[in-house]
Design a protein around this motif. Structure first.
Motif, short mmCIF file in Angstrom:
data_model
loop_
_atom_site.label_atom_id
_atom_site.label_comp_id
_atom_site.label_asym_id
_atom_site.label_seq_id
_atom_site.Cartn_x
_atom_site.Cartn_y
_atom_site.Cartn_z
N SER A 48 69.00 52.20 24.15
CA SER A 48 68.65 52.68 25.77
C SER A 48 68.80 51.53 26.21
O SER A 48 69.02 50.12 26.09
CB SER A 48 66.98 52.84 25.73
OG SER A 48 66.68 53.33 26.85
N ASP A 49 69.25 51.90 27.19
CA ASP A 49 69.77 51.44 28.65
C ASP A 49 69.00 50.88 29.35
O ASP A 49 68.92 50.51 30.63
CB ASP A 49 71.17 51.46 29.27
CG ASP A 49 71.88 50.94 29.54
OD1 ASP A 49 72.40 51.29 30.77
OD2 ASP A 49 72.15 50.04 29.62
N ALA A 50 67.53 51.21 29.63
CA ALA A 50 66.48 51.04 29.88
C ALA A 50 65.99 49.86 30.49
O ALA A 50 66.22 49.69 29.93
CB ALA A 50 65.12 52.42 29.76
N PRO A 51 64.99 49.29 31.33
CA PRO A 51 64.69 48.01 31.99
C PRO A 51 63.66 48.09 31.21
O PRO A 51 62.86 48.84 30.34
CB PRO A 51 64.35 48.59 33.34
CG PRO A 51 64.36 49.33 33.81
CD PRO A 51 64.79 50.24 32.51
N ASN A 52 63.25 46.60 30.18
CA ASN A 52 62.46 46.18 29.52
C ASN A 52 60.99 46.31 30.72
O ASN A 52 61.27 46.11 31.72
CB ASN A 52 62.81 44.89 29.31
CG ASN A 52 63.54 44.63 27.63
OD1 ASN A 52 63.66 45.49 27.09
ND2 ASN A 52 64.79 43.83 28.12
N MET A 53 59.65 47.07 29.74
CA MET A 53 58.58 47.10 30.39
C MET A 53 57.79 45.02 29.92
O MET A 53 58.54 44.52 29.40
CB MET A 53 57.34 47.90 29.62
CG MET A 53 57.52 49.14 30.23
SD MET A 53 57.01 50.13 30.23
CE MET A 53 57.15 50.54 28.36
N HIS B 372 57.55 47.19 37.74
CA HIS B 372 57.75 47.95 35.86
C HIS B 372 58.31 46.84 34.87
O HIS B 372 58.17 47.04 34.05
CB HIS B 372 58.39 49.54 36.15
CG HIS B 372 58.47 50.12 34.84
ND1 HIS B 372 57.74 50.79 34.08
CD2 HIS B 372 59.85 50.29 34.24
CE1 HIS B 372 57.95 51.02 33.69
NE2 HIS B 372 59.15 51.06 33.36
N GLY B 374 62.58 44.75 33.69
CA GLY B 374 63.72 44.21 34.09
C GLY B 374 64.90 44.03 33.09
O GLY B 374 64.50 44.54 31.99
N TYR B 375 66.02 43.38 33.41
CA TYR B 375 66.56 43.32 32.30
C TYR B 375 66.63 42.11 31.99
O TYR B 375 67.67 41.60 32.87
CB TYR B 375 68.14 43.82 32.91
CG TYR B 375 68.35 44.94 33.00
CD1 TYR B 375 67.28 45.26 34.49
CD2 TYR B 375 68.30 46.09 31.94
CE1 TYR B 375 67.76 46.91 35.26
CE2 TYR B 375 67.91 47.91 33.22
CZ TYR B 375 67.80 47.62 34.13
OH TYR B 375 67.30 49.16 34.89
#
Lengths: 155, 407
Positions: A48-53, B372, B374-375
């Motif tokens: 996944s390319d989604a942001p980390n929680m 929520h 981040g990267y």
């Protein structure tokens, strides 16, 4: 029943129903669903390319009924861990080890670990299998989506 | 009604009519003065003396003296307080504390470890000079304060919960603990049992619980979000839905045990909690770089333009700001609604890390959202360092409102 189309439909339905009624062991699960070791279910995220929680969590890494859980002593239920896609499992020898994408041991069962990520609620089996590698029926919710920065606090 | 009656009394002749009219006006004037002013609010303001007499009435209930004597004694309290301040600064090496005794006889008692004769110089000419008694004490107030600090700091370092105070009358430090065996064993193991010399120890079931201010940007393991309230007027504290459910709220003024009220996922990555016991105050504040700011209103997702500078406060990365570069970020499953907001900045810094989830996102005094994600862990990611948040309308979508301060 004389109508051939009707018979075909009934036959197809019967085959499908028969498949649904077989046990997990008999039905030959897909390769992705198969535990990497017969004794441990290793649930993973899909790429996944989604942001980390960014929620923190700490607890002991335990193996309970073939499921890897992070168990806090806060009186809560703890979580079944859903590991990053690139992580893997090593069950050779006496210990159950979690390996990161570089094949380094980041934790083993019995360690107090610090993880980040976030909680997800109970999902239907279909929802779970759409989003994660493994089966919701293998290990109980709630789940914790684990980020890659797993750290051992104490051993 | 009175005016209408007067109209009926007008006489035929002009002089009599004039007299009658004048009389009517006079009567009308007098009548209006006599009426109770129904529209006036009566404010009862106590004069100086009346306030003290009101307090004195309470003193009389306990001490069984006349009201005048009670007023006299209460009037002396200012001067007695000034005397104590003078002795603290003037005689630190001998002053052991001061108190007012009411029974069996009224007097001002002064503890001294020596130099009793100096007290006369301090009380000469005061209205209570004849009511002062000087007693010999073993310890000065300064010594008691040093002893108290020492035991507090030691017990804190040994993780022994305690509360303490100085009992001026008994000229000693008093300690309250939850477990006296733990106290002695911890001090014994550290070779510091002697610290308890002359200290009175009492085992208690609990300590005084301070009233804690609860607001955004503080420690809930995640970061606390904005104070919110529901349709029933119940107030609570928000944070991200993906945070662990079991939380305490930590603040410099105390720890608050919380209970989870509700939790959501999807576009509303949200949960809210309320304190389990005690009396605590929810504030329309959010921590920032220098303290806290009041929150006056919200901005919905639709009102947040790309390019806006948006700031946030997180427990781990603190106060950071970035430019809004997307309003349609898809979060990880099952938060996979494409409604999340992303900010970035061309400085290579990471603007959000684990621990920041749930914290306040704002512009000025306006609430814009809750953190929520981040990267932070892959420098090769094109959005490395960016911060992702959920807009505040996804709080109101769940029937909650962000608590606003009046402007």
């Amino acid at each position: 029943m004389k109508d051939p189309k009707f018979r075909l439909i009934v036959t197809a339905l019967s085959v499908v129903l028969a498949g649904c009624m077989t046990t997990g062991a008999d039905s030959g699960p897909q390769q992705d669903d198969q535990p990497q070791d017969g004794e441990v279910h290793f649930l993973r995220q899909r790429p996944s390319d989604a942001p980390n929680m960014l929620a923190p969590y700490e607890g002991e890494l335990v193996l309970s009924e073939a499921c890897l859980r992070i168990q806090n002593d806060d009186g809560g239920t703890g979580y079944t861990a859903i590991w990053p896609y690139e992580f893997s499992l090593n069950t050779q020898g006496d210990s159950v080890q979690i390996l990161n994408g570089d094949k380094e041991v980041v934790a083993q069962v019995g360690d107090q670990i610090s993880v980040s990520g976030g909680e997800i609620p109970q999902l239907s089996p279909d929802e779970f299998e759409d989003n994660f590698i493994g089966s919701a029926t293998q290990c109980a919710s709630p789940y914790w989506i684990v980020n890659s920065d797993v750290e051992v606090i104490t051993q | 009604m009175f005016v209408r009656a007067q109209k009926g009394m007008v006489m035929a002749h002009s002089k009599q009519r004039l007299l009658s009219a004048a009389g009517s006006l006079l009567l009308l004037f007098l009548a209006s003065c006599a009426q109770t002013p129904e529209t006036l609010s009566e404010i009862n303001v106590l004069a100086d003396g009346e306030a003290l007499r009101a307090d004195a009435a309470e003193y009389v209930k306990d001490q069984n003296v006349s009201i005048d004597e009670a007023v006299r004694r209460l009037d002396l309290q200012d001067d007695i307080g000034r005397l104590e301040a003078e002795l603290v600064s003037g005689e630190p090496d001998t002053f052991g504390g001061l108190w007012i005794q009411h029974k069996p006889e009224y007097k001002v008692v002064i503890n001294m470890t020596g130099g009793d004769e100096k007290v006369a110089d301090y009380i000469r000419g005061t209205p209570f000079a004849h009511e002062v008694e000087v007693r010999e004490a073993a310890r000065t107030l300064k010594q008691l304060e040093t002893q108290q600090r020492s035991i507090i700091n030691t017990l804190r370092s040994l993780s022994v919960p305690s509360e303490s105070s100085i009992n001026v009358v008994m000229n000693r430090v008093e300690l309250a603990v939850l477990d006296s065996d733990l106290l002695t064993s911890a001090l014994e193991a550290a070779g510091l049992l002697s610290l308890l010399k002359d200290i009175s120890v009492t085992e208690v079931k609990g300590f005084v619980k301070p009233t804690v201010n609860i607001y955004a940007g503080n420690d809930m393991a995640c970061t606390s979000g904005f104070s919110v309230f529901d349709g029933n007027g119940l107030y609570g504290i928000s944070t991200a839905g993906h945070c662990n459910d079991a939380y305490d709220y930590y603040h410099s003024t105390g720890t608050v045990d919380l209970r989870l009220l509700a939790q959501w996922y999807g576009s509303s990555d949200l949960q809210w909690h309320r304190h389990n016991s005690g009396s605590h105050v929810y504030k329309p504040w959010a921590r920032d770089s220098s303290g806290y700011r009041e929150i006056y209103d919200n901005a919905n997702r639709i009102d947040q333009p790309i390019g806006a500078l948006v700031c946030k406060l997180g427990l781990t990365t603190g106060y950071t700001c970035g430019y809004l570069n997307s309003k349609t970020v898809t979060a990880r499953d099952p938060y996979d609604a494409a409604t999340y907001m992303r900010t970035g900045r061309d400085d290579g810094k990471v603007r959000s890390k684990p621990g920041d989830s749930g914290g306040p996102v704002y512009v000025g005094h306006q609430a814009w959202g809750l953190t929520h994600g981040g990267y932070y862990d892959d420098p090769s990611h094109p959005n490395y360092g960016d911060h992702v948040y959920m807009a505040t309308n996804y709080i109101t979508d769940r029937g909650l409102r962000v608590y606003h301060a009046p402007r």
